[in-house]
Design a protein around this motif. Sequence first.
Motif, mmCIF file in Angstrom:
data_model
loop_
_atom_site.group_PDB
_atom_site.id
_atom_site.type_symbol
_atom_site.label_atom_id
_atom_site.label_comp_id
_atom_site.label_asym_id
_atom_site.label_seq_id
_atom_site.Cartn_x
_atom_site.Cartn_y
_atom_site.Cartn_z
ATOM 1 N N ASP A 5 0.833 -1.204 0.000
ATOM 2 C CA ASP A 5 0.000 0.000 0.000
ATOM 3 C C ASP A 5 0.865 1.251 0.000
ATOM 4 O O ASP A 5 0.532 2.252 -0.641
ATOM 5 C CB ASP A 5 -0.919 0.013 1.232
ATOM 6 N N ARG A 6 1.994 1.213 0.731
ATOM 7 C CA ARG A 6 2.884 2.368 0.780
ATOM 8 C C ARG A 6 3.497 2.644 -0.587
ATOM 9 O O ARG A 6 3.591 3.808 -1.018
ATOM 10 C CB ARG A 6 3.979 2.140 1.826
ATOM 11 N N LEU A 7 3.901 1.601 -1.291
ATOM 12 C CA LEU A 7 4.467 1.777 -2.629
ATOM 13 C C LEU A 7 3.431 2.381 -3.574
ATOM 14 O O LEU A 7 3.741 3.263 -4.386
ATOM 15 C CB LEU A 7 4.960 0.437 -3.176
ATOM 16 N N PHE A 8 2.197 1.924 -3.441
ATOM 17 C CA PHE A 8 1.135 2.456 -4.290
ATOM 18 C C PHE A 8 0.894 3.932 -3.967
ATOM 19 O O PHE A 8 0.697 4.760 -4.869
ATOM 20 C CB PHE A 8 -0.148 1.651 -4.085
ATOM 21 N N GLU A 24 9.046 15.236 1.889
ATOM 22 C CA GLU A 24 7.592 15.350 1.745
ATOM 23 C C GLU A 24 6.940 13.978 1.709
ATOM 24 O O GLU A 24 5.882 13.756 2.324
ATOM 25 C CB GLU A 24 7.246 16.132 0.476
ATOM 26 N N LEU A 25 7.558 13.040 0.995
ATOM 27 C CA LEU A 25 7.015 11.683 0.940
ATOM 28 C C LEU A 25 7.058 11.031 2.317
ATOM 29 O O LEU A 25 6.102 10.361 2.736
ATOM 30 C CB LEU A 25 7.806 10.846 -0.063
ATOM 31 N N ALA A 26 8.161 11.226 3.019
ATOM 32 C CA ALA A 26 8.297 10.619 4.344
ATOM 33 C C ALA A 26 7.245 11.160 5.306
ATOM 34 O O ALA A 26 6.647 10.410 6.090
ATOM 35 C CB ALA A 26 9.703 10.878 4.894
ATOM 36 N N GLU A 27 6.995 12.464 5.251
ATOM 37 C CA GLU A 27 5.993 13.062 6.134
ATOM 38 C C GLU A 27 4.588 12.575 5.781
ATOM 39 O O GLU A 27 3.776 12.300 6.670
ATOM 40 C CB GLU A 27 6.063 14.587 6.034
ATOM 41 N N ALA A 28 4.298 12.467 4.477
ATOM 42 C CA ALA A 28 2.978 12.030 4.054
ATOM 43 C C ALA A 28 2.701 10.577 4.436
ATOM 44 O O ALA A 28 1.570 10.215 4.781
ATOM 45 C CB ALA A 28 2.817 12.213 2.544
ATOM 46 N N LEU A 29 3.750 9.755 4.393
ATOM 47 C CA LEU A 29 3.592 8.320 4.654
ATOM 48 C C LEU A 29 3.956 7.932 6.080
ATOM 49 O O LEU A 29 3.785 6.773 6.463
ATOM 50 C CB LEU A 29 4.467 7.531 3.671
ATOM 51 N N GLN A 30 4.501 8.925 6.839
ATOM 52 C CA GLN A 30 4.890 8.690 8.231
ATOM 53 C C GLN A 30 5.934 7.583 8.351
ATOM 54 O O GLN A 30 5.817 6.663 9.165
ATOM 55 C CB GLN A 30 3.658 8.380 9.092
ATOM 56 N N VAL A 36 11.898 5.799 2.327
ATOM 57 C CA VAL A 36 11.455 6.348 1.045
ATOM 58 C C VAL A 36 12.477 6.059 -0.047
ATOM 59 O O VAL A 36 12.119 5.635 -1.151
ATOM 60 C CB VAL A 36 11.205 7.865 1.160
ATOM 61 N N TYR A 37 13.770 6.285 0.258
ATOM 62 C CA TYR A 37 14.812 6.013 -0.738
ATOM 63 C C TYR A 37 14.765 4.545 -1.186
ATOM 64 O O TYR A 37 14.863 4.241 -2.384
ATOM 65 C CB TYR A 37 16.199 6.324 -0.158
ATOM 66 N N ARG A 38 14.602 3.653 -0.205
ATOM 67 C CA ARG A 38 14.574 2.230 -0.525
ATOM 68 C C ARG A 38 13.334 1.885 -1.360
ATOM 69 O O ARG A 38 13.421 1.130 -2.336
ATOM 70 C CB ARG A 38 14.592 1.407 0.765
ATOM 71 N N ASP A 39 12.184 2.445 -0.986
ATOM 72 C CA ASP A 39 10.950 2.152 -1.716
ATOM 73 C C ASP A 39 11.008 2.684 -3.143
ATOM 74 O O ASP A 39 10.574 2.003 -4.085
ATOM 75 C CB ASP A 39 9.743 2.769 -0.991
ATOM 76 N N VAL A 40 11.531 3.880 -3.327
ATOM 77 C CA VAL A 40 11.626 4.456 -4.669
ATOM 78 C C VAL A 40 12.566 3.621 -5.527
ATOM 79 O O VAL A 40 12.294 3.371 -6.711
ATOM 80 C CB VAL A 40 12.092 5.923 -4.599
ATOM 81 N N ALA A 41 13.676 3.160 -4.935
ATOM 82 C CA ALA A 41 14.614 2.314 -5.688
ATOM 83 C C ALA A 41 13.931 1.019 -6.124
ATOM 84 O O ALA A 41 14.115 0.560 -7.263
ATOM 85 C CB ALA A 41 15.839 2.017 -4.825
#
Length: 230
Positions: A5-8, A24-30, A36-41
């Motif tokens: 769900d987080r990746l989506f 911003e992504l980290a704050e939005a997803l808590q 975030v870096y790992r998920d984006v990769a």
Amino acid sequence: MRRADRLFQIVLLLDRGRAVTARELAEALQVSERTVYRDVADLCQAGVPIKGEAGVGYLLRPGYRLTPLMFDPEELVALSLGSRMVRSWADPALGHAAERALLRIESVLPRHLRQAPGRDALLVPDFHVPDAMRAPMSTLRAGIAAHHKLRITYTRADGACSERVIQPVGLVFWGETWTLGAWCELRGGFRSFRLDRIASATPLAEHFDSTGMLARYLQAAQEESCHNTA
């Protein structure tokens, strides 16, 4: 939140036409920025066309299309409740649009999800929002969207009537009343106008630059509220 769900959610946040930073992504997803870096990769390795630039942020390349959405029961309850709120508290055109949107979503759902538990128990009565409160909304929404100045006839709380030229920036619902946030050229400042006191609203040909105005109005409204409660 499950990792899938987080990746989506990351893809959704990047699909807004502007660069989004890791913070911003980290704050939005808590989550942490490292997560975030790992998920984006991982998304990039899976073929999602994400472009990243140091100091700017991440951006989804144009043309990428998400797979059709699926909702869980709680999300469907939230969508149903939101639709009922719009139907009961907004102008008829917006209410019908909300109903059509919900029907379109439900049309592609499996049958067992179309009647999510608890949906019928969330009631949104409309008798506390009079018709006069909703009547000018469509005209005001059009003025906000097109950045057109409006000429309104307005009755103050003390009964005095005046005609004003305003620059409309947003509509705010306070639970029982709708107000229009706008720059009032007569007063030279931001004002909040109750919709049920607007006797008429006429769009003018003159446009205005709305850049940053909504944020400034909200700041002014917050400062006024703090002053009144101090």
